[in-house]
Structures are given as structure tokens and as C-alpha cells.
Design a protein around this motif. Structure first.
Motif, mmCIF file in Angstrom:
data_model
loop_
_atom_site.group_PDB
_atom_site.id
_atom_site.type_symbol
_atom_site.label_atom_id
_atom_site.label_comp_id
_atom_site.label_asym_id
_atom_site.label_seq_id
_atom_site.Cartn_x
_atom_site.Cartn_y
_atom_site.Cartn_z
ATOM 1 N N VAL A 66 0.866 -1.178 0.000
ATOM 2 C CA VAL A 66 0.000 0.000 0.000
ATOM 3 C C VAL A 66 0.897 1.220 0.000
ATOM 4 O O VAL A 66 1.751 1.382 0.879
ATOM 5 C CB VAL A 66 -0.959 0.000 1.209
ATOM 6 N N ALA A 67 0.728 2.059 -1.016
ATOM 7 C CA ALA A 67 1.617 3.200 -1.245
ATOM 8 C C ALA A 67 0.935 4.514 -0.928
ATOM 9 O O ALA A 67 -0.278 4.659 -1.089
ATOM 10 C CB ALA A 67 2.069 3.217 -2.706
ATOM 11 N N THR A 68 1.728 5.471 -0.488
ATOM 12 C CA THR A 68 1.269 6.853 -0.402
ATOM 13 C C THR A 68 1.256 7.456 -1.805
ATOM 14 O O THR A 68 1.749 6.852 -2.767
ATOM 15 C CB THR A 68 2.199 7.670 0.486
ATOM 16 N N GLU A 69 0.742 8.654 -1.908
ATOM 17 C CA GLU A 69 0.737 9.342 -3.205
ATOM 18 C C GLU A 69 2.159 9.532 -3.721
ATOM 19 O O GLU A 69 2.451 9.306 -4.908
ATOM 20 C CB GLU A 69 0.047 10.697 -3.077
ATOM 21 N N SER A 70 3.081 9.929 -2.850
ATOM 22 C CA SER A 70 4.459 10.153 -3.291
ATOM 23 C C SER A 70 5.155 8.841 -3.636
ATOM 24 O O SER A 70 5.928 8.766 -4.590
ATOM 25 C CB SER A 70 5.247 10.904 -2.214
ATOM 26 N N GLY A 71 4.875 7.777 -2.871
ATOM 27 C CA GLY A 71 5.483 6.497 -3.163
ATOM 28 C C GLY A 71 4.965 5.875 -4.444
ATOM 29 O O GLY A 71 5.692 5.157 -5.141
ATOM 30 N N ARG A 72 3.715 6.168 -4.783
ATOM 31 C CA ARG A 72 3.112 5.585 -5.986
ATOM 32 C C ARG A 72 3.947 5.858 -7.229
ATOM 33 O O ARG A 72 4.132 4.966 -8.071
ATOM 34 C CB ARG A 72 1.704 6.147 -6.160
ATOM 35 N N ALA A 73 4.482 7.057 -7.355
ATOM 36 C CA ALA A 73 5.251 7.411 -8.547
ATOM 37 C C ALA A 73 6.485 6.519 -8.691
ATOM 38 O O ALA A 73 6.798 6.043 -9.791
ATOM 39 C CB ALA A 73 5.661 8.876 -8.487
ATOM 40 N N LEU A 74 7.191 6.282 -7.586
ATOM 41 C CA LEU A 74 8.364 5.403 -7.633
ATOM 42 C C LEU A 74 7.957 4.001 -8.049
ATOM 43 O O LEU A 74 8.576 3.392 -8.937
ATOM 44 C CB LEU A 74 9.055 5.360 -6.267
ATOM 45 N N TYR A 75 6.898 3.460 -7.435
ATOM 46 C CA TYR A 75 6.524 2.084 -7.712
ATOM 47 C C TYR A 75 6.032 1.912 -9.148
ATOM 48 O O TYR A 75 6.314 0.897 -9.784
ATOM 49 C CB TYR A 75 5.477 1.613 -6.708
ATOM 50 N N GLU A 76 5.310 2.895 -9.673
ATOM 51 C CA GLU A 76 4.871 2.797 -11.070
ATOM 52 C C GLU A 76 6.072 2.783 -12.021
ATOM 53 O O GLU A 76 6.068 2.053 -13.017
ATOM 54 C CB GLU A 76 3.911 3.933 -11.402
ATOM 55 N N LYS A 77 7.100 3.554 -11.704
ATOM 56 C CA LYS A 77 8.327 3.526 -12.517
ATOM 57 C C LYS A 77 8.966 2.147 -12.509
ATOM 58 O O LYS A 77 9.606 1.738 -13.472
ATOM 59 C CB LYS A 77 9.345 4.540 -11.978
ATOM 60 N N LEU A 78 8.793 1.439 -11.392
ATOM 61 C CA LEU A 78 9.395 0.116 -11.240
ATOM 62 C C LEU A 78 8.478 -1.003 -11.742
ATOM 63 O O LEU A 78 8.792 -2.181 -11.573
ATOM 64 C CB LEU A 78 9.744 -0.122 -9.770
ATOM 65 N N GLY A 79 7.333 -0.635 -12.351
ATOM 66 C CA GLY A 79 6.463 -1.630 -12.967
ATOM 67 C C GLY A 79 5.291 -2.093 -12.134
ATOM 68 O O GLY A 79 4.586 -3.035 -12.512
ATOM 69 N N TRP A 80 5.040 -1.440 -11.003
ATOM 70 C CA TRP A 80 3.893 -1.810 -10.172
ATOM 71 C C TRP A 80 2.607 -1.242 -10.763
ATOM 72 O O TRP A 80 2.610 -0.194 -11.418
ATOM 73 C CB TRP A 80 4.077 -1.285 -8.751
#
Length: 199
Positions: free
Chosen positions: A172-186
Motif C-alpha cells: 500500500v503506497a502513499t501518493e508520493s510512493g506511488r510514482a516510484l513504484y509505477e516507474k518500477l512496474g507496479w
């Protein structure tokens, strides 16, 4: 079910008792003064009825989707349930002067990034439950941000998950963490509404 993977892995990561399955979702007896119990609801239509019957301070709700709650509830910033297939990540060499440490206790594994003089810079945890890995408590110290350490931590966590037989990773990601995880393919599976009752 991805939300069930997250519930069981989160409980394992945080060292709580096993989750209890209820008619509308799951209950985790966290047992902390300001986080006594957590209810996780897969269907937002159940949020109103469940919330109406809760009165104890330190009670938390995690709801898959958006939900309207009465004024007793303090609603946090939006979060996101995310997942990705587990594949062995390419090892990422941390930039100088950082080093990576791995500490394991049973099914829970901590990755810590430090400077060469021992200063804490970034960390993350993975708990493996059956064939699912839950990534938890991933953070970078503000003094060490924008140096790629978040990607280093996630690559190491992915390798640990793969080595322990996980096929899918969930967090479960925060708004700021979401950007990193999407870059990594999540992939975002659902928005999460998080709320709690204060004293």
C-alpha cells in the motif's frame, strides 16, 4: 485475492496476531495505544455499516475504494493498493558512499542502506506469506533522498521475495510512493481510504 495477501503479509511484517476473517473483511488486533485494532474492508459499500458500529479510539479502517464516513473519523491522505509479479531484480549497486545490509528473522526480511560510517539512509521490509510478498515500511531519510536509494531498496526486497518463492508482491503506497513504484512496474489495483478514530 490481493487484499488478503496484503492483510496477512502486513500482519506478519508488524508482528501482530493472525488476521481474523469477518463477514465484511478482516480484523487485525494491532494492540498499540493509538492503533488498537484495524479493519480492512474489500468492498467500500461495507464501510458505512462497519464504521457506524465502531467507537473505540485507536480504531482504524482501511477501505478498498472511496468511502464517505461521518465526522468522528479522521481520514488520511489517499493511498493505493499496488501489485507486481515477482521477478529476480537485477542487482543495483548503491552509489558511493552507501552500503546495503540484509537482516532476516523467519519470514520477515529487512533491507537497510547506510553510509559507510553507519548513518541510516533508507530501509524497507518484506514479509513472505505463502506465494505473496508484502513490501512494507519503505522509506528514505530526507537527507538522502533523490539518490536512487528507494530503487536500491526495492530491488533488494524483490530479490529476497524471489529467493523465498513469492510469485506476487503487494504493498500500500502513499501518493508520493506511488510514482516510484509505477516507474518500477507496479500496478494500482485499488485506491485505499484510510481513517481512524481519535481520542
Amino acid at each position: 485475492m490481493i487484499i488478503a495477501d496484503w492483510v496477512w503479509g502486513w500482519a506478519l511484517s508488524r508482528g501482530t496476531p493472525d488476521p481474523v476473517t469477518e463477514h465484511d473483511g478482516y480484523r487485525i488486533d494491532v494492540g498499540l495505544p493509538h492503533h488498537r485494532v484495524r479493519y480492512v474492508l474489500p468492498d467500500p459499500r461495507d464501510a458505512g455499516p462497519r464504521a457506524a458500529g465502531l467507537t473505540e479510539p485507536g480504531t482504524w479502517l482501511k477501505i478498498c475504494g472511496t468511502a464517505e464516513l461521518d465526522s468522528r473519523w479522521t481520514v488520511a491522505a489517499p493511498e493505493y493498493l499496488m501489485s507486481t509479479p515477482v521477478k529476480p531484480a537485477q542487482p543495483v549497486t548503491p552509489p558511493d558512499p552507501y552500503v546495503v545490509e540484509l537482516h532476516s528473522a523467519g519470514k520477515v526480511h529487512d533491507v537497510v542502506v547506510r553510509t559507510r560510517n553507519g548513518e541510516h539512509a533508507a530501509k524497507g521490509r518484506v514479509a513472505v506469506h505463502h506465494n505473496a510478498a508484502v513490501m512494507d515500511m519503505v522509506e528514505t531519510d530526507p537527507a538522502h533522498q533523490r539518490r536512487g536509494l528507494g530503487s536500491v531498496v526495492m530491488a533488494e526486497l524483490s530479490n529476497v521475495a524471489s529467493n523465498h518463492g513469492a510469485a506476487r508482491a503487494v504493498l500500500v503506497a502513499t501518493e508520493s510512493g506511488r510514482a516510484l513504484y509505477e516507474k518500477l512496474g507496479w500496478t494500482v489495483e485499488s485506491p485505499i481510504t484510510s481513517a481512524h478514530l481519535k481520542a
